[in-house]
Design an enzyme around this catalytic site. Structure first.
Site, PDB file in Angstrom:
ATOM      1  N   ARG A  60       7.578 -16.666   6.761  1.00 55.56           N
ATOM      2  CA  ARG A  60       8.390 -16.165   7.894  1.00 55.56           C
ATOM      3  C   ARG A  60       7.575 -15.212   8.766  1.00 55.56           C
ATOM      4  O   ARG A  60       7.848 -15.021   9.926  1.00 55.56           O
ATOM      5  CB  ARG A  60       9.670 -15.510   7.375  1.00 55.56           C
ATOM      6  CG  ARG A  60       9.366 -14.326   6.479  1.00 55.56           C
ATOM      7  CD  ARG A  60      10.607 -13.661   5.966  1.00 55.56           C
ATOM      8  NE  ARG A  60      10.258 -12.293   5.606  1.00 55.56           N
ATOM      9  CZ  ARG A  60      11.126 -11.353   5.351  1.00 55.56           C
ATOM     10  NH1 ARG A  60      12.415 -11.604   5.420  1.00 55.56           N
ATOM     11  NH2 ARG A  60      10.729 -10.143   5.045  1.00 55.56           N
ATOM     12  N   HIS A  95     -36.318   7.919 -13.245  1.00 51.83           N
ATOM     13  CA  HIS A  95     -35.646   7.454 -14.451  1.00 51.83           C
ATOM     14  C   HIS A  95     -35.120   8.593 -15.320  1.00 51.83           C
ATOM     15  O   HIS A  95     -34.620   8.353 -16.398  1.00 51.83           O
ATOM     16  CB  HIS A  95     -36.597   6.570 -15.261  1.00 51.83           C
ATOM     17  CG  HIS A  95     -37.160   5.433 -14.453  1.00 51.83           C
ATOM     18  ND1 HIS A  95     -36.374   4.398 -14.000  1.00 51.83           N
ATOM     19  CD2 HIS A  95     -38.405   5.200 -13.964  1.00 51.83           C
ATOM     20  CE1 HIS A  95     -37.124   3.556 -13.295  1.00 51.83           C
ATOM     21  NE2 HIS A  95     -38.357   4.021 -13.245  1.00 51.83           N
ATOM     22  N   GLN A 114     -34.155 -49.986 -12.297  1.00 43.68           N
ATOM     23  CA  GLN A 114     -32.916 -49.602 -11.629  1.00 43.68           C
ATOM     24  C   GLN A 114     -31.695 -50.066 -12.430  1.00 43.68           C
ATOM     25  O   GLN A 114     -30.740 -49.325 -12.641  1.00 43.68           O
ATOM     26  CB  GLN A 114     -32.871 -50.229 -10.253  1.00 43.68           C
ATOM     27  CG  GLN A 114     -32.464 -49.223  -9.212  1.00 43.68           C
ATOM     28  CD  GLN A 114     -32.750 -49.779  -7.831  1.00 43.68           C
ATOM     29  OE1 GLN A 114     -33.128 -50.932  -7.663  1.00 43.68           O
ATOM     30  NE2 GLN A 114     -32.548 -48.972  -6.834  1.00 43.68           N
ATOM     31  N   ASN A 146       1.352  -6.993  -2.271  1.00 43.71           N
ATOM     32  CA  ASN A 146       1.561  -8.092  -1.335  1.00 43.71           C
ATOM     33  C   ASN A 146       2.617  -7.775  -0.283  1.00 43.71           C
ATOM     34  O   ASN A 146       2.580  -8.323   0.816  1.00 43.71           O
ATOM     35  CB  ASN A 146       1.952  -9.333  -2.154  1.00 43.71           C
ATOM     36  CG  ASN A 146       2.536 -10.418  -1.291  1.00 43.71           C
ATOM     37  OD1 ASN A 146       1.806 -11.132  -0.617  1.00 43.71           O
ATOM     38  ND2 ASN A 146       3.866 -10.534  -1.286  1.00 43.71           N
ATOM     39  N   TYR A 187      -1.324  -2.889  12.438  1.00 48.42           N
ATOM     40  CA  TYR A 187      -1.449  -3.767  11.273  1.00 48.42           C
ATOM     41  C   TYR A 187      -2.918  -3.928  10.866  1.00 48.42           C
ATOM     42  O   TYR A 187      -3.267  -3.843   9.680  1.00 48.42           O
ATOM     43  CB  TYR A 187      -0.820  -5.101  11.647  1.00 48.42           C
ATOM     44  CG  TYR A 187      -0.806  -6.171  10.593  1.00 48.42           C
ATOM     45  CD1 TYR A 187       0.081  -6.111   9.515  1.00 48.42           C
ATOM     46  CD2 TYR A 187      -1.630  -7.292  10.694  1.00 48.42           C
ATOM     47  CE1 TYR A 187       0.114  -7.131   8.565  1.00 48.42           C
ATOM     48  CE2 TYR A 187      -1.601  -8.305   9.762  1.00 48.42           C
ATOM     49  CZ  TYR A 187      -0.728  -8.225   8.693  1.00 48.42           C
ATOM     50  OH  TYR A 187      -0.690  -9.233   7.769  1.00 48.42           O
ATOM     51  N   ASP A 193      11.083  -6.759  -4.598  1.00 51.86           N
ATOM     52  CA  ASP A 193      11.301  -6.997  -3.163  1.00 51.86           C
ATOM     53  C   ASP A 193      12.439  -6.133  -2.673  1.00 51.86           C
ATOM     54  O   ASP A 193      13.507  -6.057  -3.286  1.00 51.86           O
ATOM     55  CB  ASP A 193      11.594  -8.465  -2.869  1.00 51.86           C
ATOM     56  CG  ASP A 193      11.143  -8.838  -1.462  1.00 51.86           C
ATOM     57  OD1 ASP A 193      10.202  -9.630  -1.330  1.00 51.86           O
ATOM     58  OD2 ASP A 193      11.705  -8.283  -0.479  1.00 51.86           O
ATOM     59  N   GLN A 224     -39.930 -43.245  -8.409  1.00 52.72           N
ATOM     60  CA  GLN A 224     -40.661 -44.265  -7.641  1.00 52.72           C
ATOM     61  C   GLN A 224     -42.158 -44.205  -7.910  1.00 52.72           C
ATOM     62  O   GLN A 224     -42.839 -45.218  -7.944  1.00 52.72           O
ATOM     63  CB  GLN A 224     -40.455 -44.044  -6.151  1.00 52.72           C
ATOM     64  CG  GLN A 224     -39.040 -44.264  -5.727  1.00 52.72           C
ATOM     65  CD  GLN A 224     -38.816 -43.759  -4.317  1.00 52.72           C
ATOM     66  OE1 GLN A 224     -39.754 -43.332  -3.659  1.00 52.72           O
ATOM     67  NE2 GLN A 224     -37.588 -43.827  -3.855  1.00 52.72           N
ATOM     68  N   ALA A 282      -1.157 -18.393   5.349  1.00 54.56           N
ATOM     69  CA  ALA A 282      -0.136 -19.277   4.793  1.00 54.56           C
ATOM     70  C   ALA A 282       1.066 -19.298   5.713  1.00 54.56           C
ATOM     71  O   ALA A 282       1.338 -18.320   6.420  1.00 54.56           O
ATOM     72  CB  ALA A 282       0.277 -18.789   3.406  1.00 54.56           C
ATOM     73  N   GLY A 283       1.755 -20.389   5.684  1.00 52.79           N
ATOM     74  CA  GLY A 283       2.998 -20.479   6.435  1.00 52.79           C
ATOM     75  C   GLY A 283       4.053 -19.652   5.736  1.00 52.79           C
ATOM     76  O   GLY A 283       4.273 -19.797   4.544  1.00 52.79           O
ATOM     77  N   LYS A 302      -4.573  -2.950   7.327  1.00 54.34           N
ATOM     78  CA  LYS A 302      -5.127  -4.029   6.505  1.00 54.34           C
ATOM     79  C   LYS A 302      -6.592  -3.770   6.134  1.00 54.34           C
ATOM     80  O   LYS A 302      -7.012  -4.045   5.024  1.00 54.34           O
ATOM     81  CB  LYS A 302      -4.985  -5.378   7.232  1.00 54.34           C
ATOM     82  CG  LYS A 302      -3.558  -5.911   7.205  1.00 54.34           C
ATOM     83  CD  LYS A 302      -3.023  -5.984   5.787  1.00 54.34           C
ATOM     84  CE  LYS A 302      -1.826  -6.882   5.628  1.00 54.34           C
ATOM     85  NZ  LYS A 302      -1.243  -6.779   4.276  1.00 54.34           N
TER      86      LYS A 302
HETATM   87  P1  NAI Z   1       6.846 -12.454   3.871  1.00 49.12           P
HETATM   88  O1  NAI Z   1       7.532 -11.727   4.926  1.00 49.12           O
HETATM   89  O2  NAI Z   1       7.305 -13.854   3.561  1.00 49.12           O
HETATM   90  O3  NAI Z   1       6.874 -11.637   2.529  1.00 49.12           O
HETATM   91  C1  NAI Z   1       6.747 -10.261   2.487  1.00 49.12           C
HETATM   92  C2  NAI Z   1       7.785  -9.709   1.538  1.00 49.12           C
HETATM   93  O4  NAI Z   1       7.604  -8.303   1.420  1.00 49.12           O
HETATM   94  C3  NAI Z   1       9.205  -9.910   2.041  1.00 49.12           C
HETATM   95  O5  NAI Z   1       9.963 -10.606   1.049  1.00 49.12           O
HETATM   96  C4  NAI Z   1       9.722  -8.482   2.247  1.00 49.12           C
HETATM   97  O6  NAI Z   1      11.100  -8.341   1.946  1.00 49.12           O
HETATM   98  C5  NAI Z   1       8.841  -7.696   1.318  1.00 49.12           C
HETATM   99  N1  NAI Z   1       8.768  -6.283   1.693  1.00 49.12           N
HETATM  100  C6  NAI Z   1       8.595  -5.771   2.922  1.00 49.12           C
HETATM  101  N2  NAI Z   1       8.573  -4.437   2.866  1.00 49.12           N
HETATM  102  C7  NAI Z   1       8.707  -4.094   1.571  1.00 49.12           C
HETATM  103  C8  NAI Z   1       8.739  -2.859   0.872  1.00 49.12           C
HETATM  104  N3  NAI Z   1       8.633  -1.691   1.519  1.00 49.12           N
HETATM  105  N4  NAI Z   1       8.858  -2.883  -0.473  1.00 49.12           N
HETATM  106  C9  NAI Z   1       8.996  -4.056  -1.148  1.00 49.12           C
HETATM  107  N5  NAI Z   1       8.996  -5.246  -0.523  1.00 49.12           N
HETATM  108  C10 NAI Z   1       8.848  -5.266   0.813  1.00 49.12           C
HETATM  109  O7  NAI Z   1       5.300 -12.473   4.254  1.00 49.12           O
HETATM  110  P2  NAI Z   1       4.025 -13.249   3.683  1.00 49.12           P
HETATM  111  O8  NAI Z   1       3.481 -14.069   4.756  1.00 49.12           O
HETATM  112  O9  NAI Z   1       4.320 -13.857   2.383  1.00 49.12           O
HETATM  113  O10 NAI Z   1       2.996 -12.065   3.509  1.00 49.12           O
HETATM  114  C11 NAI Z   1       2.614 -11.495   2.290  1.00 49.12           C
HETATM  115  C12 NAI Z   1       1.447 -10.556   2.514  1.00 49.12           C
HETATM  116  O11 NAI Z   1       0.359 -11.303   3.030  1.00 49.12           O
HETATM  117  C13 NAI Z   1       1.713  -9.457   3.535  1.00 49.12           C
HETATM  118  O12 NAI Z   1       1.077  -8.285   3.096  1.00 49.12           O
HETATM  119  C14 NAI Z   1       1.066  -9.961   4.788  1.00 49.12           C
HETATM  120  O13 NAI Z   1       0.710  -8.928   5.645  1.00 49.12           O
HETATM  121  C15 NAI Z   1      -0.123 -10.687   4.225  1.00 49.12           C
HETATM  122  N6  NAI Z   1      -0.662 -11.698   5.100  1.00 49.12           N
HETATM  123  C16 NAI Z   1      -0.039 -12.874   5.287  1.00 49.12           C
HETATM  124  C17 NAI Z   1      -0.594 -13.837   6.130  1.00 49.12           C
HETATM  125  C18 NAI Z   1       0.035 -15.167   6.276  1.00 49.12           C
HETATM  126  O14 NAI Z   1      -0.613 -16.033   6.898  1.00 49.12           O
HETATM  127  N7  NAI Z   1       1.201 -15.395   5.749  1.00 49.12           N
HETATM  128  C19 NAI Z   1      -1.815 -13.573   6.883  1.00 49.12           C
HETATM  129  C20 NAI Z   1      -2.445 -12.332   6.544  1.00 49.12           C
HETATM  130  C21 NAI Z   1      -1.852 -11.433   5.709  1.00 49.12           C
END
Ligand code: NAI
Length: 730
Positions: free
Chosen positions: A197, A508, A700, A97, A162, A38, A718, A194-195, A166
């Protein structure tokens, strides 16, 4: 067995928080050594901080797991992989990710907004994956995840940059899945919800809370496990729900005429049909996609009316069904039998193959599936083109299914003659299914029956029946793990060898011909894989004794490339062995809904029957049932229309087996194993059976107390009343 990652090295990018953190924890918990990458940026990509990765590493270690941190940006992919190599000596799994957002409405999207998003998501995943690729290739194992998003799949206001990145990742994954498959490197894409930030600004707080990242991680772990054979898939996942996505394509419409310019007006006029998803197809590769275009090209060039709907080329069942093809003869000797056996992969490596390879062997025999060869002569000589009422595009013809039944073991030489008839033509919407029945005789003696099911793509929609009682239908395998799996590799020259048995189609062998057909390379004959699968069953369950073979049915689901390995999965159900054949390298099912019917072993039969003899009270009842069927069979068949199997136990062991067939002909009672389809099977002890038929035990109650076990269509129980009533007086 729980899924372990012991010994595996996993890199999760952007694992300092959100989804990535959850993946890292979950992999570590199951024994993986994890590189927690990260950069520690804010959601827009600003700032930099090692704390995020460190915290997750600490968490993992505190629980006794193995992890190291890496603080590089995914744009420096090599460095991330180097961390894995330095710390753990290899790399097995990459979860791409890491991500950021820079949402803007499209006209306000700056170059930086655009470039940063492409760089982190798309280029970053490329850099990291490329750095891992050769290591995975060398070790012949790799699992890769790309993280897409619903925004990419469906579009989302304010996320042009984005969504482009994607969906770009999906394209990347699709190709990696193809390039990696032969090295056991599989790549899949997820679109998570997912929830985190990233989503807390767009979702209500309680939803952010509820959509926990831990409801996504198990999918990622499964896709990355060595047991998982999924490759090139796309999944939406969130809140514990997982769904798979695929492409769908309308049948489309050709709007062009031979030697005439194609006009926008013609497109306009056919617009509704172009966009009509009735009978849509689901191409899964560039080859499949291209094939229909190439086929259309040849169709238009050969006739091609404007607006001609490829679905309704002239099929007239009234004149085609019942049409007899000119008879064909086939003369052969032991050379043909041996060549065929080699063609379907038999080898002198296996001692027990010798009886099919050496004409001097005391039991020298022809493989049962050689039975398709004499009868296919009728197809190859006259083909479908001689059939009236079948005005179809012959470039669109696929061998869809095959049924073969032998009435005698095949001779090893002689002249056989075959008679073919169009048994039926079914309207499957997207195409027409022509059922061609071929009976093959040795003199006056019927040797075999073949049903060729030929699918003509785009020739459906003529208003015909969708099903036919003439069709030998394929059957799905039981819903349990296969009883036996046999693996066997074809050779590079398998098709070159198999074709010498008579199917000389250049598809073939000739690469350029195969290319025109839309394939990357010449493909194996479907009937060759068919031969492989049948001999696997014959060896497994019939001791390679061709006289035990009764029939085989297969549906050809996907092509096999020569050199690929075939995996035949088998489920034994009485004298029927259900089979499914997969290409080991890709996991693709190539023979589906297939089964082989065997005859009971001659030596075993009397033993089985005598099992039921003597001291079983139920015998009396069945004898009476048999008499009733003789008297009232046709009437009962009309009323009941089902086949009931009975397994009678005595002292906890199987003691007798009976089948009451009130479906076929005028009904019958069989003792011992039954080779046909049984609708419902009852297992019950001899004593309880008597209690039931004498009305002392309510069926039964017997069921709920576990005394009577039922498999199959329970509703049919039956109808038993019709045959079981009145036994109280026994
Ligand atoms: P998040 O913001 O909690 O986590 C992303 C992490 O990536 C952060 O910790 C950030 O520091 C790190 N990061 C950013 N740029 C970076 C780089 N250049 N090198 C290394 N690390 C880097 O976000 P979340 O929600 O966990 O998302 C994870 C993935 O899932 C992302 O690719 C996001 O686009 C995708 N996603 C998430 C959704 C969601 O509902 N949470 C929906 C659709 C896609």
């Amino acid at each position: 067995m729980s899924l372990s990652f012991e010994g595996k090295v996993v890199l999760v990018t952007g694992a300092g928080g959100g989804l990535g953190r959850e993946y890292a924890l979950a992999f570590a918990k199951r024994g993986a050594s994890v590189v927690v990458n990260d950069l520690g940026v804010d959601t827009k990509g600003g700032g930099k901080n090692s704390a995020a990765a460190d915290k997750v590493v600490e968490e993992i270690r505190a629980k006794g797991g193995k992890a190291v941190a890496n603080y590089d940006s995914v744009e420096d992919g090599e460095k991330l992989i180097q961390s894995a190599l330095d710390a753990f000596g290899k790399i097995d799994v990459v979860v791409n990710n890491a991500g950021i957002l820079r949402d803007r409405s499209f006209p306000r999207t700056s170059d930086l907004d655009w470039d940063l998003i492409q760089r982190i998501h798309l280029r970053g995943s490329f850099q990291v994956t490329r750095a891992a690729w050769n290591h995975m290739k060398k070790q012949k194992f790799g699992r890769i995840i790309m993280t897409a998003s619903a925004a990419g799949i469906y579009g989302n206001f304010g996320q042009a940059n984005y969504s482009a990145a994607k969906l770009g990742l999906l394209g990347l994954s699709n190709t990696l899945a193809i390039e990696g498959s032969k090295y056991n490197i599989f790549c899949n894409t997820i679109a998570p919800v997912a929830g985190s930030r990233l989503t807390e600004t767009v979702m209500p707080p309680d939803l952010v809370q509820a959509l926990k990242p831990e409801f996504v991680a198990p999918l990622v772990l499964w896709l990355c496990h060595e047991q998982c054979q999924e490759n090139g898939g796309l999944f939406e996942v969130g809140a514990g729900w997982i769904g798979k996505l695929r492409w769908e394509r309308s049948l489309g419409r050709t709007v062009r005429q031979k030697n005439k310019p194609m006009t926008p007006e013609a497109v306009r006029d056919q617009w509704d049909q172009i966009c009509d998803f009735t009978d849509a197809t689901r191409p899964t590769s560039v080859q499949e996609s291209l094939q229909s275009v190439v086929n259309e090209l040849s169709r238009v060039e050969s006739d091609g009316e404007v607006g001609a709907n490829p679905t309704s080329a002239g099929v007239n069942p009234a004149s085609a069904v019942g049409h007899k093809l000119p008879p064909a003869t086939f003369t052969f000797n032991h050379t043909n039998c041996i060549l065929y056996a080699l063609g379907v992969g038999m080898s002198t490596k296996d001692q027990d193959h010798l009886r099919f390879l050496f004409e001097g062997h005391e039991d020298f025999s022809c493989l049962p599936t050689f039975g398709v060869i004499p009868s296919q002569a009728i197809m190859l000589e006259h083909g479908l083109s001689s059939i009236p009422g079948l005005d179809i595009d012959f470039t669109q013809v696929l061998h869809g299914e095959q049924y073969l039944e032998l009435f005698k073991p095949l001779p090893t030489s002689g002249t056989l003659h075959s008679e073919g008839i169009v048994a039926d033509i079914l309207d499957k919407g997207s195409g027409a299914l022509v059922l061609l029945d071929v009976h093959t005789y040795n003199g006056d003696e019927l040797i075999s029956f073949n049903q060729f099911s030929v699918f003509v793509v785009g020739a459906g929609g003529f208003g015909g029946n969708r099903t036919s009682n003439k069709a030998k239908v394929s059957l799905p395998p039981p819903k349990r793990a296969p009883d036996v799996v046999v693996s066997d590799c074809t050779t590079r020259d398998q098709a070159a060898l198999y074709r010498l048995s008579g199917d000389w189609n250049p598809l073939h062998i000739d690469p350029s011909f195969a290319e025109i057909g839309g394939f990357q390379a010449p493909i194996l004959h479907g009937l060759c894989s068919f031969g492989f699968a049948a001999r696997h069953v014959l060896k497994q369950y019939a001791d390679n004794d061709p006289s035990r073979f009764k029939a085989i049915k297969v549906r050809f689901a996907k092509p096999v490339m020569p050199g690929q390995c075939l995996q035949t999965e088998m489920w034994k159900e009485g004298n029927r062995v259900h089979i499914q054949c997969k290409v080991k390298e890709t996991g693709n099912v190539v023979l589906a809904g297939a089964y082989v019917d065997l005859h009971e072993a001659a030596a075993a039969a009397p033993e089985k029957i005598s099992q039921g003899g003597g001291d079983l009270q139920s015998e009396l009842v069945f004898a009476e049932i048999g008499r009733r069927i003789q008297d009232l069979g046709s009437e009962l068949v009309k009323k009941v229309n089902a086949v009931f199997g009975w397994e009678i136990t005595k002292d906890g062991k199987n003691a007798a087996q009976w089948t009451i067939d009130l479906k076929n002909g005028s009904g019958a009672l069989h003792q011992g194993p039954f080779s046909g389809k049984v609708d419902v099977t009852f297992t019950v002890s001899d004593e309880d059976f008597m209690e039931v038929v004498q009305g002392k035990l309510n069926p039964q109650q017997a069921f709920f107390s576990g005394k009577l076990k039922v498999r199959g269509n329970i509703m049919l129980s039956q109808k038993l009343e019709v045959i079981l009533k009145d036994y109280a007086k026994l």
